[in-house]
Design a protein around this motif. Structure first.
Motif, PDB file in Angstrom:
ATOM      1  N   VAL A 229       4.006 -18.332 -11.628  1.00  0.00           N
ATOM      2  CA  VAL A 229       4.376 -17.349 -12.729  1.00  0.00           C
ATOM      3  C   VAL A 229       3.453 -16.218 -12.875  1.00  0.00           C
ATOM      4  N   ILE A 230       2.220 -16.633 -12.969  1.00  0.00           N
ATOM      5  CA  ILE A 230       1.083 -15.958 -13.288  1.00  0.00           C
ATOM      6  C   ILE A 230       0.693 -14.955 -11.956  1.00  0.00           C
ATOM      7  N   ASN A 231       0.779 -15.737 -10.834  1.00  0.00           N
ATOM      8  CA  ASN A 231       0.418 -14.915  -9.652  1.00  0.00           C
ATOM      9  C   ASN A 231       1.500 -14.056  -9.261  1.00  0.00           C
ATOM     10  N   LEU A 232       2.968 -14.205  -9.621  1.00  0.00           N
ATOM     11  CA  LEU A 232       3.784 -13.331  -9.344  1.00  0.00           C
ATOM     12  C   LEU A 232       3.797 -12.109 -10.308  1.00  0.00           C
ATOM     13  N   ALA A 233       3.507 -12.464 -11.529  1.00  0.00           N
ATOM     14  CA  ALA A 233       3.224 -11.397 -12.378  1.00  0.00           C
ATOM     15  C   ALA A 233       2.166 -10.427 -11.964  1.00  0.00           C
ATOM     16  N   LEU A 234       1.043 -10.945 -11.524  1.00  0.00           N
ATOM     17  CA  LEU A 234      -0.122 -10.333 -10.863  1.00  0.00           C
ATOM     18  C   LEU A 234       0.094  -9.357  -9.599  1.00  0.00           C
ATOM     19  N   LEU A 235       1.208 -10.133  -8.800  1.00  0.00           N
ATOM     20  CA  LEU A 235       1.625  -9.144  -7.701  1.00  0.00           C
ATOM     21  C   LEU A 235       2.323  -7.988  -8.031  1.00  0.00           C
ATOM     22  N   SER A 236       3.222  -8.200  -9.059  1.00  0.00           N
ATOM     23  CA  SER A 236       4.152  -7.074  -9.692  1.00  0.00           C
ATOM     24  C   SER A 236       3.038  -6.392 -10.106  1.00  0.00           C
ATOM     25  N   VAL A 237       2.290  -6.473 -10.999  1.00  0.00           N
ATOM     26  CA  VAL A 237       1.182  -5.226 -11.782  1.00  0.00           C
ATOM     27  C   VAL A 237       0.715  -4.673 -10.386  1.00  0.00           C
ATOM     28  N   VAL A 238       0.015  -5.395  -9.363  1.00  0.00           N
ATOM     29  CA  VAL A 238      -0.459  -4.525  -8.094  1.00  0.00           C
ATOM     30  C   VAL A 238       0.708  -3.810  -7.594  1.00  0.00           C
ATOM     31  N   PHE A 239       1.761  -4.402  -7.400  1.00  0.00           N
ATOM     32  CA  PHE A 239       2.790  -3.416  -6.674  1.00  0.00           C
ATOM     33  C   PHE A 239       3.104  -2.055  -7.618  1.00  0.00           C
ATOM     34  N   PHE A 240       3.178  -2.276  -8.844  1.00  0.00           N
ATOM     35  CA  PHE A 240       3.611  -1.349  -9.815  1.00  0.00           C
ATOM     36  C   PHE A 240       2.252  -0.123  -9.833  1.00  0.00           C
ATOM     37  N   PHE A 241       1.240  -0.766  -9.730  1.00  0.00           N
ATOM     38  CA  PHE A 241      -0.048   0.116  -9.706  1.00  0.00           C
ATOM     39  C   PHE A 241      -0.036   0.939  -8.446  1.00  0.00           C
ATOM     40  N   TRP A 242       0.412   0.359  -7.321  1.00  0.00           N
ATOM     41  CA  TRP A 242       0.353   0.952  -5.975  1.00  0.00           C
ATOM     42  C   TRP A 242       1.545   2.187  -6.023  1.00  0.00           C
ATOM     43  N   LEU A 243       2.497   1.883  -6.500  1.00  0.00           N
ATOM     44  CA  LEU A 243       3.525   2.870  -6.723  1.00  0.00           C
ATOM     45  C   LEU A 243       3.203   4.024  -7.612  1.00  0.00           C
ATOM     46  N   ALA A 244       2.437   3.759  -8.629  1.00  0.00           N
ATOM     47  CA  ALA A 244       1.966   4.770  -9.492  1.00  0.00           C
ATOM     48  C   ALA A 244       0.748   5.559  -8.883  1.00  0.00           C
ATOM     49  N   MET A 245       0.029   4.821  -8.127  1.00  0.00           N
ATOM     50  CA  MET A 245      -1.303   5.638  -7.672  1.00  0.00           C
ATOM     51  C   MET A 245      -1.525   5.770  -6.163  1.00  0.00           C
ATOM     52  N   ARG A 246      -0.280   5.908  -5.565  1.00  0.00           N
ATOM     53  CA  ARG A 246      -0.464   5.704  -4.043  1.00  0.00           C
ATOM     54  C   ARG A 246      -1.068   6.855  -3.438  1.00  0.00           C
ATOM     55  N   ARG A 247      -0.759   8.124  -4.055  1.00  0.00           N
ATOM     56  CA  ARG A 247      -1.374   9.461  -3.484  1.00  0.00           C
ATOM     57  C   ARG A 247      -2.930   9.158  -3.494  1.00  0.00           C
ATOM     58  N   THR A 248      -3.544   8.756  -4.682  1.00  0.00           N
ATOM     59  CA  THR A 248      -4.756   8.907  -4.954  1.00  0.00           C
ATOM     60  C   THR A 248      -5.250   7.704  -4.061  1.00  0.00           C
ATOM     61  N   ILE A 249      -4.838   6.808  -3.971  1.00  0.00           N
ATOM     62  CA  ILE A 249      -5.448   5.584  -3.143  1.00  0.00           C
ATOM     63  C   ILE A 249      -5.457   6.025  -1.501  1.00  0.00           C
ATOM     64  N   HIS A 250      -4.367   6.920  -1.130  1.00  0.00           N
ATOM     65  CA  HIS A 250      -4.365   7.389   0.243  1.00  0.00           C
ATOM     66  C   HIS A 250      -5.687   8.235   0.500  1.00  0.00           C
ATOM     67  N   VAL A 251      -5.847   9.326  -0.478  1.00  0.00           N
ATOM     68  CA  VAL A 251      -6.894  10.344  -0.632  1.00  0.00           C
ATOM     69  C   VAL A 251      -8.359   9.299  -0.428  1.00  0.00           C
ATOM     70  N   LEU A 252      -8.598   8.560  -1.378  1.00  0.00           N
ATOM     71  CA  LEU A 252      -9.773   7.631  -1.237  1.00  0.00           C
ATOM     72  C   LEU A 252     -10.073   7.048  -0.106  1.00  0.00           C
TER      73      LEU A 252
END
Length: 81
Positions: free
Chosen positions: A16-39
């Motif tokens: 459960v903790i690992n799937l929650a962490l994966l979900s957080v990373v996924f939503f972070f990726w969705l929110a910060m995708r453009r910035t991550i691409h630039v960097l």
């Protein structure tokens, strides 16, 4: 001493903790995708499609590892009783 119930509980909560962490990373990726691409384009000279492929491959590997290492043994222990 490690009992069967303790092992089942530990495997379940770890999954459960690992799937929650994966979900957080996924939503972070969705929110910060453009910035991550630039960097990453600046640091490693990668195209956005390459970055997307790498990120999704890493997330898929993490999810598969979680399923094989924690969820499958948890389910097996529940089926065994």
């Amino acid at each position: 001493m490690l009992t069967l119930e303790t092992l089942r509980s530990t495997l379940g909560w770890t999954a459960v903790i690992n799937l929650a962490l994966l979900s957080v990373v996924f939503f972070f990726w969705l929110a910060m995708r453009r910035t991550i691409h630039v960097l990453h384009r600046r640091w490693f000279d990668l195209e956005p499609a390459q970055i997307d492929g790498i990120v999704y491959a890493v997330m898929a590997g993490y999810k598969l590892g979680n399923l094989l290492l924690f969820v499958a043994p948890w389910m097996a222990l529940h089926l065994l009783g």
